[in-house]
Design a protein around this motif. Sequence first.
Motif, PDB file in Angstrom:
ATOM      1  N   GLN A  65       0.835  -1.201   0.000  1.00  0.00           N
ATOM      2  CA  GLN A  65       0.000   0.000   0.000  1.00  0.00           C
ATOM      3  C   GLN A  65       0.871   1.252   0.000  1.00  0.00           C
ATOM      4  O   GLN A  65       2.080   1.164   0.192  1.00  0.00           O
ATOM      5  N   THR A  66       0.254   2.413  -0.216  1.00  0.00           N
ATOM      6  CA  THR A  66       1.031   3.657  -0.283  1.00  0.00           C
ATOM      7  C   THR A  66       0.376   4.775   0.527  1.00  0.00           C
ATOM      8  O   THR A  66      -0.833   4.789   0.719  1.00  0.00           O
ATOM      9  N   ILE A  67       1.210   5.702   1.002  1.00  0.00           N
ATOM     10  CA  ILE A  67       0.717   6.970   1.558  1.00  0.00           C
ATOM     11  C   ILE A  67       0.565   7.900   0.362  1.00  0.00           C
ATOM     12  O   ILE A  67       1.462   8.007  -0.477  1.00  0.00           O
ATOM     13  N   SER A  68      -0.588   8.540   0.246  1.00  0.00           N
ATOM     14  CA  SER A  68      -0.876   9.348  -0.943  1.00  0.00           C
ATOM     15  C   SER A  68       0.040  10.560  -1.042  1.00  0.00           C
ATOM     16  O   SER A  68       0.568  11.057  -0.045  1.00  0.00           O
ATOM     17  N   GLY A  92      -9.929   3.432   3.888  1.00  0.00           N
ATOM     18  CA  GLY A  92      -8.542   3.246   3.452  1.00  0.00           C
ATOM     19  C   GLY A  92      -7.602   4.128   4.253  1.00  0.00           C
ATOM     20  O   GLY A  92      -6.974   5.038   3.725  1.00  0.00           O
ATOM     21  N   GLY A  94      -4.744   3.429   5.744  1.00  0.00           N
ATOM     22  CA  GLY A  94      -3.329   3.256   5.391  1.00  0.00           C
ATOM     23  C   GLY A  94      -2.412   3.742   6.501  1.00  0.00           C
ATOM     24  O   GLY A  94      -2.464   3.254   7.629  1.00  0.00           O
ATOM     25  N   SER A  95      -1.592   4.742   6.196  1.00  0.00           N
ATOM     26  CA  SER A  95      -0.637   5.283   7.173  1.00  0.00           C
ATOM     27  C   SER A  95      -1.308   6.094   8.270  1.00  0.00           C
ATOM     28  O   SER A  95      -0.716   6.326   9.326  1.00  0.00           O
ATOM     29  N   GLU A 113     -10.047   0.542   7.737  1.00  0.00           N
ATOM     30  CA  GLU A 113      -8.895  -0.019   7.006  1.00  0.00           C
ATOM     31  C   GLU A 113      -9.007  -1.537   7.061  1.00  0.00           C
ATOM     32  O   GLU A 113      -9.256  -2.105   8.121  1.00  0.00           O
ATOM     33  N   ARG A 114      -8.804  -2.210   5.906  1.00  0.00           N
ATOM     34  CA  ARG A 114      -8.992  -3.666   5.904  1.00  0.00           C
ATOM     35  C   ARG A 114      -7.763  -4.427   6.392  1.00  0.00           C
ATOM     36  O   ARG A 114      -7.875  -5.569   6.815  1.00  0.00           O
ATOM     37  N   ASP A 140     -14.333  -3.983   6.247  1.00  0.00           N
ATOM     38  CA  ASP A 140     -14.488  -3.728   4.823  1.00  0.00           C
ATOM     39  C   ASP A 140     -15.195  -2.387   4.646  1.00  0.00           C
ATOM     40  O   ASP A 140     -16.400  -2.275   4.860  1.00  0.00           O
ATOM     41  N   GLY A 141     -14.418  -1.390   4.244  1.00  0.00           N
ATOM     42  CA  GLY A 141     -14.947  -0.035   4.111  1.00  0.00           C
ATOM     43  C   GLY A 141     -15.965   0.139   3.003  1.00  0.00           C
ATOM     44  O   GLY A 141     -16.680   1.143   2.978  1.00  0.00           O
ATOM     45  N   ALA A 157      -9.984   6.443  -0.185  1.00  0.00           N
ATOM     46  CA  ALA A 157      -8.601   6.592  -0.637  1.00  0.00           C
ATOM     47  C   ALA A 157      -8.116   5.389  -1.434  1.00  0.00           C
ATOM     48  O   ALA A 157      -6.936   5.085  -1.462  1.00  0.00           O
ATOM     49  N   ILE A 213     -10.707  -3.018  -2.201  1.00  0.00           N
ATOM     50  CA  ILE A 213     -10.930  -4.464  -2.293  1.00  0.00           C
ATOM     51  C   ILE A 213     -12.077  -4.887  -1.391  1.00  0.00           C
ATOM     52  O   ILE A 213     -12.215  -4.369  -0.276  1.00  0.00           O
TER      53      ILE A 213
HETATM   54  N1  SAH Z   1      -4.902   7.658   2.866  1.00  0.00           N
HETATM   55  C1  SAH Z   1      -3.927   6.602   2.944  1.00  0.00           C
HETATM   56  C2  SAH Z   1      -3.940   5.842   1.648  1.00  0.00           C
HETATM   57  C3  SAH Z   1      -3.655   4.410   1.824  1.00  0.00           C
HETATM   58  S1  SAH Z   1      -3.723   3.461   0.329  1.00  0.00           S
HETATM   59  C4  SAH Z   1      -2.559   7.199   3.186  1.00  0.00           C
HETATM   60  O1  SAH Z   1      -2.293   8.278   2.656  1.00  0.00           O
HETATM   61  O2  SAH Z   1      -1.748   6.587   3.879  1.00  0.00           O
HETATM   62  C5  SAH Z   1      -5.363   2.808   0.389  1.00  0.00           C
HETATM   63  C6  SAH Z   1      -5.713   1.975   1.571  1.00  0.00           C
HETATM   64  O3  SAH Z   1      -7.020   1.437   1.339  1.00  0.00           O
HETATM   65  C7  SAH Z   1      -4.812   0.776   1.816  1.00  0.00           C
HETATM   66  O4  SAH Z   1      -4.272   0.863   3.104  1.00  0.00           O
HETATM   67  C8  SAH Z   1      -5.736  -0.429   1.660  1.00  0.00           C
HETATM   68  O5  SAH Z   1      -5.441  -1.493   2.532  1.00  0.00           O
HETATM   69  C9  SAH Z   1      -7.082   0.182   1.977  1.00  0.00           C
HETATM   70  N2  SAH Z   1      -8.250  -0.543   1.460  1.00  0.00           N
HETATM   71  C10 SAH Z   1      -8.429  -1.157   0.277  1.00  0.00           C
HETATM   72  N3  SAH Z   1      -9.666  -1.717   0.194  1.00  0.00           N
HETATM   73  C11 SAH Z   1     -10.278  -1.440   1.382  1.00  0.00           C
HETATM   74  C12 SAH Z   1     -11.569  -1.732   1.919  1.00  0.00           C
HETATM   75  N4  SAH Z   1     -12.483  -2.427   1.231  1.00  0.00           N
HETATM   76  N5  SAH Z   1     -11.859  -1.293   3.158  1.00  0.00           N
HETATM   77  C13 SAH Z   1     -10.950  -0.591   3.889  1.00  0.00           C
HETATM   78  N6  SAH Z   1      -9.719  -0.275   3.429  1.00  0.00           N
HETATM   79  C14 SAH Z   1      -9.389  -0.686   2.195  1.00  0.00           C
END
Ligand code: SAH
Length: 221
Positions: A65-68, A92, A94-95, A113-114, A140-141, A157, A213
């Motif tokens: 995964q990435t930080i935007s 999502g 993430g970080s 966050e999943r 599951d978001g 995100a 996802i």
């Molecule tokens: N805003 C975060 C972006 C993270 S990338 C940042 O800047 O750090 C996107 C994130 O969405 C990932 O961590 C991924 O695991 C999460 N993600 C993907 N599908 C998801 C879902 N169905 N529910 C929750 N999170 C999900």
Amino acid sequence: MPQKPLESDYEKAREQMVAQQIARRGISHPGVLEAMRRVPRHRFVPAESLPYAYTDGPLPIGAAQTISQPYIVAEMTELLELKPTDRVLEIGVGSGYQTAILAELSREVIGIERIAGLANHAANLLHELGYQNVDIHVADGTKGYAEKAPYNAILVAAASPSIPEPLMAQLAENGRMIIPIGDDDGQVLELVIRKGESLHIYQLTPVRFVPLIWEYGYLQG
Ligand code: SAH
């Protein structure tokens, strides 16, 4: 031996990031600019990425995964037109960096966050940094978070093939949702605004996000 950077060095880097990457590209909301100056982005990146914490792009945060990119975080936040009384749903986490920016500008952020490892790390860090108005859940978001609905703002995100139904249902009157729609070949940031029973959808800029996802996003085979 190179010196360890001081907090003031990071502050300077943050000032530059805001001036050169964000304000110069047209973000003008004072609250958004202030939040981007305040939140210590370097705390949200892994150690090996520290020297790049304030550069103009996304960075890996583990688990594929990435930080935007800072500019994208600013743009998405500005489009939400947050008020200090707003309750925000973020999909999502993430970080946790975007979560912190949202928390600076609203009453409460519910983050979903999943990946449990990422969620726990973000929740601990946000707590350590003193954010008391964030609530992170491993789930599951794409189903939203009905317990705390409706939301004045929803930020997704990760890229989705379409707008997940539960998220539409959980958007408050006059609420705003920002979500990247598309796949690996191309995505567009969409702004959704609820007016009564109708949803107004605006297609904005091209973007690139990792996939959303699960049930209403991209099913993993
Ligand atoms: N805003 C975060 C972006 C993270 S990338 C940042 O800047 O750090 C996107 C994130 O969405 C990932 O961590 C991924 O695991 C999460 N993600 C993907 N599908 C998801 C879902 N169905 N529910 C929750 N999170 C999900």
